[in-house]
Design a protein around this motif. Structure first.
Motif, PDB file in Angstrom:
ATOM      1  N   TYR A 188       0.838  -1.186   0.000  1.00 42.90           N
ATOM      2  CA  TYR A 188       0.000   0.000   0.000  1.00 42.90           C
ATOM      3  C   TYR A 188       0.879   1.244   0.000  1.00 42.90           C
ATOM      4  N   VAL A 189       0.466   2.232  -0.793  1.00 41.45           N
ATOM      5  CA  VAL A 189       1.168   3.510  -0.854  1.00 41.45           C
ATOM      6  C   VAL A 189       0.143   4.630  -0.727  1.00 41.45           C
ATOM      7  N   HIS A 190       0.609   5.843  -0.437  1.00 38.73           N
ATOM      8  CA  HIS A 190      -0.280   6.993  -0.367  1.00 38.73           C
ATOM      9  C   HIS A 190      -0.836   7.288  -1.763  1.00 38.73           C
ATOM     10  N   THR A 191      -2.117   7.581  -1.826  1.00 35.62           N
ATOM     11  CA  THR A 191      -2.768   7.834  -3.107  1.00 35.62           C
ATOM     12  C   THR A 191      -2.198   9.076  -3.791  1.00 35.62           C
ATOM     13  N   SER A 192      -1.802  10.053  -3.022  1.00 37.39           N
ATOM     14  CA  SER A 192      -1.264  11.283  -3.616  1.00 37.39           C
ATOM     15  C   SER A 192       0.070  11.054  -4.321  1.00 37.39           C
ATOM     16  N   LYS A 193       0.804  10.038  -3.923  1.00 39.21           N
ATOM     17  CA  LYS A 193       2.114   9.752  -4.520  1.00 39.21           C
ATOM     18  C   LYS A 193       2.112   8.467  -5.348  1.00 39.21           C
TER      19      LYS A 193
END
Length: 88
Positions: free
Chosen positions: A41-46
């Motif tokens: 999982y990663v931040h949606t903004s990045k």
């Protein structure tokens, strides 16, 4: 409090290198040694930036985006309930 996260499926060639290096880019949920992939999982903004960085790593074959958070999970039943016809 909660940040928006997006899932990624990272197809890898070396699971040992993946377990050491993928933590830098997001939260690693699972690494399959037999099927050679990692779920993270990663931040949606990045998201786009992280996908490009992951693709440049030497042990990464392919990076796929998970569309799980875009699937509709609220269901509506327009069909009548037929359980009363099947009672004894």
């Amino acid at each position: 409090m909660f940040t928006d996260r997006s899932g990624l499926i990272v197809w890898i060639s070396d699971s040992k290198a993946a377990s050491k290096h993928l933590d830098r880019y997001g939260s690693v949920h699972f690494i399959s040694k037999r099927l050679h992939y990692a779920a993270m999982y990663v931040h949606t903004s990045k998201l786009d930036e992280t996908m490009k960085q992951l693709q440049k790593l030497p042990f990464v074959k392919k990076v796929e985006r998970s569309y799980r958070n875009e699937i509709k999970t609220e269901y509506s039943s327009n069909m009548p309930d037929k359980t009363r016809f099947y009672t004894l």
